[in-house]
Write an enzyme that holds these catalytic residues in place. Structure first.
Site, short mmCIF file in Angstrom:
data_model
loop_
_atom_site.label_atom_id
_atom_site.label_comp_id
_atom_site.label_asym_id
_atom_site.label_seq_id
_atom_site.Cartn_x
_atom_site.Cartn_y
_atom_site.Cartn_z
N LYS A 66 3.48 2.83 -12.07
CA LYS A 66 2.35 2.00 -12.50
C LYS A 66 1.73 1.32 -11.30
O LYS A 66 2.44 0.77 -10.46
CB LYS A 66 2.86 0.92 -13.49
CG LYS A 66 1.77 0.04 -14.06
CD LYS A 66 1.10 0.69 -15.24
CE LYS A 66 -0.17 -0.03 -15.67
NZ LYS A 66 -1.36 0.32 -14.84
N LYS A 90 7.49 -5.38 -8.10
CA LYS A 90 6.74 -6.33 -8.94
C LYS A 90 7.05 -6.10 -10.42
O LYS A 90 7.30 -7.02 -11.17
CB LYS A 90 5.25 -6.10 -8.67
CG LYS A 90 4.33 -7.16 -9.16
CD LYS A 90 2.86 -6.77 -8.94
CE LYS A 90 2.50 -6.58 -7.49
NZ LYS A 90 1.04 -6.37 -7.30
N LYS A 102 0.80 3.75 -6.64
CA LYS A 102 -0.48 3.22 -6.13
C LYS A 102 -1.34 4.36 -5.66
O LYS A 102 -0.82 5.41 -5.26
CB LYS A 102 -0.23 2.28 -4.96
CG LYS A 102 -1.38 1.33 -4.67
CD LYS A 102 -1.32 0.15 -5.62
CE LYS A 102 -2.31 -0.91 -5.28
NZ LYS A 102 -1.92 -2.18 -5.90
N THR A 186 -4.46 -11.53 -13.41
CA THR A 186 -3.79 -11.74 -12.11
C THR A 186 -3.97 -13.19 -11.69
O THR A 186 -3.00 -13.87 -11.31
CB THR A 186 -4.33 -10.77 -11.04
OG1 THR A 186 -4.29 -9.44 -11.58
CG2 THR A 186 -3.48 -10.80 -9.79
N ASN A 217 -11.93 -10.38 -7.81
CA ASN A 217 -11.35 -10.63 -9.14
C ASN A 217 -10.23 -11.66 -9.05
O ASN A 217 -10.22 -12.65 -9.79
CB ASN A 217 -10.84 -9.32 -9.77
CG ASN A 217 -10.04 -9.59 -11.05
OD1 ASN A 217 -8.87 -9.96 -10.99
ND2 ASN A 217 -10.68 -9.47 -12.19
N1 GLU Z 1 -3.65 -3.61 -8.74
C1 GLU Z 1 -2.91 -4.62 -9.41
C2 GLU Z 1 -1.69 -5.02 -8.61
O1 GLU Z 1 -1.64 -4.82 -7.41
C3 GLU Z 1 -2.63 -4.28 -10.87
C4 GLU Z 1 -1.83 -3.04 -11.10
C5 GLU Z 1 -1.73 -2.61 -12.56
O2 GLU Z 1 -2.24 -3.32 -13.42
O3 GLU Z 1 -1.14 -1.57 -12.79
O4 GLU Z 1 -0.79 -5.62 -9.13
#
Ligand code: GLU
Length: 411
Positions: A66, A90, A102, A186, A217
């Protein structure tokens, strides 16, 4: 030292502190799969340009990979691998049933029209379609990608598989199955983490002073929700420059200004501030919500803040961490503080799988509870092992991941 190598420093400190099995440590140190693609795009002028993109599945031990997709001129495989590794940790810190992934494309979005961006996005999905999917790897927004881009991704992927695929990507518009509360998530998580840190430091949120680096954002939502929680914002910066005001900056009015002017600079009632003065400001909390590598050994010594709460991924370098630790500045690490985005992405995915949607209050309530719990767990580990919150967060992540590895028979 490259960014991936740097990212392993706190991980290795955690491995040592918790005496993690060598096998588990070796597995976590390497990404499972990396994909590099070259995407031809017909530009508006009729010429074809080829863009390079990446997708990395760092781990699928706890569930599907994810993580977001970043569009930026400085994207590299090393960066994508690092960001994917951070996603693995995370998700585990938050206790989500996901691994980490990613993606990224080397592109300066300011140079592309909307049509070119759409063709690039669709081309990227075509190239990586075989390695992503609702149960394999679920993309999301990251730097310079948003609900519009996620909509194109979902549409393209649905065409490829021949079925409606809302659960293949998160951060979508509500009309496509996006979750209420995702856009702010976030920032909400960052502020929730900061409020917990303030409690530990016995500082009242009402009137606590802060500065925010970045007004995309994450930065803008962090600023707005911090303001709502009673913080006084003394400075904000973005790629074009910075502003300060001792009377406090209203982030809602600043957002209006940014919508019109494209940057925070020259906001009414503020003075200009440079990046080095910015980090040296005497405030309670710094919110770095921009890029990696912003707090380094060169500016960490100047920092007077009591808390650094990381909205961005990797804003503090390992050598800066050493200095901050000595100065007893509390750093709430990225993999804890900015986990709110992926947490609500998880809620979005769950709602997509069920085709049943929650109210915004439900989303916020679940997110805040989950993050308060994660903070408490990481803080308790830091007390138990006498390590920084960053190392403690890696211990929290590794505990979960290593148990899953063991039961999968991986070591
Ligand atoms: N890009 C965001 C992060 O770095 C969200 C990733 C997501 O929602 O999968 O946490």
């Amino acid at each position: 030292m490259g960014i991936f190598e740097q990212s392993q420093i706190p991980l290795n400190a955690a491995i040592k502190a918790m005496k993690l099995d060598d096998g588990a440590a070796a597995i976590i140190a390497k990404p499972e799969k990396t994909t590099e693609v070259n995407i031809p795009v017909r530009m508006d002028n009729g010429k074809t340009k080829v863009f390079t993109g990446y997708r990395c599945q760092h781990s699928t031990v706890m569930g599907p990979a994810k993580g977001g997709v970043r569009y930026h001129q400085n994207v590299s495989m090393d960066e994508v691998k690092t960001l994917a590794f951070w996603m693995t940790c995370k998700c585990a810190v938050a206790g989500l049933p996901y691994g980490g992934g990613k993606g990224g494309i080397i592109v300066d979005v300011r140079e592309l029209s909307d049509g070119e961006l759409e063709r690039l996005t669709r081309g990227y999905i075509d190239k990586i379609a075989n390695v992503i999917g609702e149960k394999k790897d679920i993309p999301a927004p990251d730097m310079n990608t948003n609900a519009k881009v996620m909509g194109w991704m979902m549409d393209e992927y649905s065409k490829i598989t021949g079925q409606f695929e809302p659960g293949f990507v998160t951060g979508k518009d509500i009309s496509l199955g996006g979750s209420l509360g995702r856009a702010a998530a976030t920032g909400r998580g960052v502020v929730t983490a900061a409020l917990e840190a303030l409690k530990v430091k016995k500082i009242k949120a009402k009137g606590a002073t802060c500065i925010v680096q970045g007004f995309g954002n994450v930065g803008s939502w962090t600023a707005k929700l911090a303001h709502d929680a009673g913080f006084k914002i003394l400075a904000v910066t973005d790629v074009y420059g910075g502003i300060r005001s001792d009377d406090g900056i209203d982030p809602y009015k600043l957002e209006e200004h940014v919508k019109k002017k494209g940057s925070v600079v020259k906001f009414k009632g503020t003075k200009e501030i440079k990046n080095d003065e910015f980090f040296a400001m005497d405030v309670d909390v710094i919110f770095p919500c921009a890029l990696e590598g912003q707090i380094t050994k060169d500016n960490a010594g100047e920092i007077k803040a009591k808390i650094i709460c990381e909205g961005a991924n990797g804003p503090t370098t390992p050598d800066a961490d050493v200095i901050l630790d000595k100065k007893k500045i509390m750093v709430v690490p990225d993999i804890l503080a900015n986990g709110g985005g992926v947490t609500v992405s998880y809620f979005e995915w769950v709602q997509n799988l069920y085709r049943y949607f929650w109210t915004e209050e439900e989303v916020i309530d679940r997110q805040v509870k989950l993050m308060v719990k994660a903070f408490a767990e990481v803080h308790a580990i830091s007390q138990e092992f006498k390590v920084s919150l960053r190392v403690a967060a890696y211990i929290a992540a590794l505990r979960r991941i290593s148990v899953a590895m063991r039961f999968r028979g991986m070591y």
